[in-house]
Design an enzyme around this catalytic site. Structure first.
Site, PDB file in Angstrom:
ATOM      1  CB  SER A   7      -0.899   0.013   1.231  1.00  0.00           C
ATOM      2  OG  SER A   7      -1.488   1.294   1.358  1.00  0.00           O
ATOM      3  CG  HIS A  32      -3.979  -1.544  -1.487  1.00  0.00           C
ATOM      4  ND1 HIS A  32      -5.052  -2.344  -1.840  1.00  0.00           N
ATOM      5  CD2 HIS A  32      -4.416  -0.756  -0.478  1.00  0.00           C
ATOM      6  CE1 HIS A  32      -6.087  -2.053  -1.053  1.00  0.00           C
ATOM      7  NE2 HIS A  32      -5.732  -1.089  -0.213  1.00  0.00           N
ATOM      8  CG  ASP A  34      -5.278   2.403   0.937  1.00  0.00           C
ATOM      9  OD1 ASP A  34      -6.212   1.598   0.849  1.00  0.00           O
ATOM     10  OD2 ASP A  34      -4.142   2.103   1.362  1.00  0.00           O
ATOM     11  CG  MET A  36      -8.622   7.092   2.698  1.00  0.00           C
ATOM     12  SD  MET A  36      -7.657   7.203   4.202  1.00  0.00           S
ATOM     13  CE  MET A  36      -6.759   5.644   4.117  1.00  0.00           C
ATOM     14  CG  HIS A  65      -9.372   0.010  -0.430  1.00  0.00           C
ATOM     15  ND1 HIS A  65      -8.785  -0.190   0.806  1.00  0.00           N
ATOM     16  CD2 HIS A  65     -10.714  -0.035  -0.204  1.00  0.00           C
ATOM     17  CE1 HIS A  65      -9.723  -0.364   1.715  1.00  0.00           C
ATOM     18  NE2 HIS A  65     -10.904  -0.261   1.134  1.00  0.00           N
ATOM     19  CG  MET A  67     -11.426   2.996   2.289  1.00  0.00           C
ATOM     20  SD  MET A  67      -9.869   3.032   3.198  1.00  0.00           S
ATOM     21  CE  MET A  67      -8.725   3.169   1.833  1.00  0.00           C
ATOM     22  CG  MET A 138     -11.709  -3.082   5.311  1.00  0.00           C
ATOM     23  SD  MET A 138     -10.268  -2.589   4.349  1.00  0.00           S
ATOM     24  CE  MET A 138      -9.223  -1.822   5.587  1.00  0.00           C
ATOM     25  N   GLY A 143      -9.129   3.633   7.135  1.00  0.00           N
ATOM     26  CA  GLY A 143      -8.859   5.059   7.337  1.00  0.00           C
ATOM     27  C   GLY A 143      -7.410   5.401   7.595  1.00  0.00           C
ATOM     28  CG  PHE A 144      -6.070   6.457  10.296  1.00  0.00           C
ATOM     29  CD1 PHE A 144      -5.547   7.738  10.101  1.00  0.00           C
ATOM     30  CD2 PHE A 144      -7.398   6.333  10.687  1.00  0.00           C
ATOM     31  CE1 PHE A 144      -6.338   8.871  10.304  1.00  0.00           C
ATOM     32  CE2 PHE A 144      -8.197   7.461  10.899  1.00  0.00           C
ATOM     33  CZ  PHE A 144      -7.662   8.733  10.703  1.00  0.00           C
ATOM     34  N   GLY A 145      -3.147   3.829   8.020  1.00  0.00           N
ATOM     35  CA  GLY A 145      -2.145   2.772   7.987  1.00  0.00           C
ATOM     36  C   GLY A 145      -1.594   2.550   9.384  1.00  0.00           C
ATOM     37  N   GLY A 146      -0.877   1.465   9.565  1.00  0.00           N
ATOM     38  CA  GLY A 146      -0.152   1.233  10.814  1.00  0.00           C
ATOM     39  C   GLY A 146      -0.978   0.779  11.995  1.00  0.00           C
ATOM     40  CG  ASP A 176      -6.291  -2.910   3.193  1.00  0.00           C
ATOM     41  OD1 ASP A 176      -5.200  -2.646   3.720  1.00  0.00           O
ATOM     42  OD2 ASP A 176      -6.968  -2.066   2.565  1.00  0.00           O
ATOM     43  N   GLY A 177      -4.909  -4.470   6.218  1.00  0.00           N
ATOM     44  CA  GLY A 177      -4.826  -3.869   7.541  1.00  0.00           C
ATOM     45  C   GLY A 177      -4.018  -4.696   8.512  1.00  0.00           C
ATOM     46  N   GLY A 178      -2.881  -4.158   8.928  1.00  0.00           N
ATOM     47  CA  GLY A 178      -2.068  -4.822   9.939  1.00  0.00           C
ATOM     48  C   GLY A 178      -1.406  -6.107   9.469  1.00  0.00           C
ATOM     49  N   GLY A 198       1.060  -2.285   4.061  1.00  0.00           N
ATOM     50  CA  GLY A 198       1.541  -0.912   3.962  1.00  0.00           C
ATOM     51  C   GLY A 198       2.774  -0.710   4.804  1.00  0.00           C
ATOM     52  CB  SER A 199       3.207   0.338   8.338  1.00  0.00           C
ATOM     53  OG  SER A 199       2.221  -0.530   8.816  1.00  0.00           O
TER      54      SER A 199
HETATM   55  C1  DX5 Z   1      -6.385   1.409   5.685  1.00  0.00           C
HETATM   56  C2  DX5 Z   1      -5.978   1.153   4.266  1.00  0.00           C
HETATM   57  C3  DX5 Z   1      -4.855   0.216   4.134  1.00  0.00           C
HETATM   58  C4  DX5 Z   1      -3.558   0.680   4.735  1.00  0.00           C
HETATM   59  C5  DX5 Z   1      -2.910  -0.545   5.302  1.00  0.00           C
HETATM   60  O1  DX5 Z   1      -7.577   2.046   5.710  1.00  0.00           O
HETATM   61  O2  DX5 Z   1      -7.070   0.618   3.521  1.00  0.00           O
HETATM   62  O3  DX5 Z   1      -4.642  -0.201   2.780  1.00  0.00           O
HETATM   63  O4  DX5 Z   1      -2.682   1.299   3.824  1.00  0.00           O
HETATM   64  O5  DX5 Z   1      -1.823  -0.167   6.065  1.00  0.00           O
HETATM   65  P1  DX5 Z   1      -1.093  -1.168   7.076  1.00  0.00           P
HETATM   66  O6  DX5 Z   1      -0.627  -2.360   6.259  1.00  0.00           O
HETATM   67  O7  DX5 Z   1       0.005  -0.332   7.623  1.00  0.00           O
HETATM   68  O8  DX5 Z   1      -2.114  -1.593   8.090  1.00  0.00           O
HETATM   69 ZN    ZN Z   2      -6.627  -0.304   1.520  1.00  0.00          ZN
END
Ligand code: DX5
Ligand code: ZN
Length: 216
Positions: A7, A32, A34, A36, A65, A67, A138, A143-146, A176-178, A198-199
């Site tokens: 991501s 990916h 994102d 928003m 993606h 959102m 999800m 909404g947020f990475g990390g 997607d996520g964590g 992502g992170s």
């Molecule tokens: C969160 C995004 C994700 C995000 C994932 O809302 O849809 O795609 O970038 O980030 P990580 O892998 O850091 O959870």
């Molecule tokens: Zn995403």
């Protein structure tokens, strides 16, 4: 076949072309993106120009993606911007509009996909399952990475894998996520074949090793 979709929310926005090369060199097949809107999720990220810029700069599969609320308003423009896979949330509009948005995406020659937030049950994918090429589950609140991986999404992931095997076996199942080296393996065990990271990807010293560990 397991695919990794790094991501770019965690990439260096001032050096995006370079980071796309990093993604490619690591052996990932997808990237990916994102989007928003500050309404569907409490954050803003990027829009059409970033999708078209990435498409021009890279031959990776553009996994976009959305959102955003009422995505039917914008799906054609994201297809025109260069998405290969375009994901909309089932929570973002009525069933009728969601189906129409998926038809618009398909007619544009782009792969339609749907996404479910953590509180949305597995059955919510059923009205759309024969219309999509990918379902995204999800594993954090969007909404947020990390954020931290929600292991309690695994029964839902497994249930959706059962639906896919019965009703649309070529459909991909993405999480997607964590997602990191450990949680990614748990997702694969529960039926995912595309992992967004992502992170964990962008922080990894050895990005090739990160991808290899998950796809083998
Ligand atoms: C969160 C995004 C994700 C995000 C994932 O809302 O849809 O795609 O970038 O980030 P990580 O892998 O850091 O959870
Ligand atoms: Zn995403």
């Amino acid at each position: 076949m397991i695919k990794i979709s790094p991501s770019i929310l965690s990439a260096d926005f001032a050096n995006m072309a370079k980071d796309l090369e990093v993604v490619k060199a690591a052996g990932a097949e997808y990237v990916h993106i994102d989007i928003m809107d500050g309404h569907f999720v409490p954050n803003l990220s990027m829009g059409f120009p970033m999708v078209s810029a990435c498409r021009k700069a890279s031959d990776l599969v553009m996994d976009v993606h959305l959102m955003i609320d009422t995505p039917i308003r914008y799906v054609q423009r994201f297809c025109d911007a260069g998405a290969h896979i375009l994901t909309i949330h089932v929570e973002a509009d009525t069933e009728e509009n969601t189906k129409e948005a998926l038809r618009i995406i398909r007619a544009a020659g782009v792969k339609p996909a749907i996404c479910v937030k953590p509180k949305t049950p597995a059955e919510a994918v059923l009205p759309y399952i024969d219309m999509v090429d990918l379902i995204l589950v999800m594993t954090v609140e969007p909404g947020f990475g990390g954020q931290s991986f929600m292991a309690d999404m695994m029964p839902k992931l497994k249930q959706i894998r059962t639906y896919i095997d019965e009703m649309n076996p070529t459909c991909e199942l993405e999480v997607d996520g964590g997602v990191n080296g450990e949680t990614g393996k748990i997702c694969i065990e529960n039926g995912a074949n595309v992992l967004v990271a992502g992170s964990a990807f962008f922080k990894a010293e050895d990005k090739k090793g990160f991808v290899k560990n998950l796809i083998q």
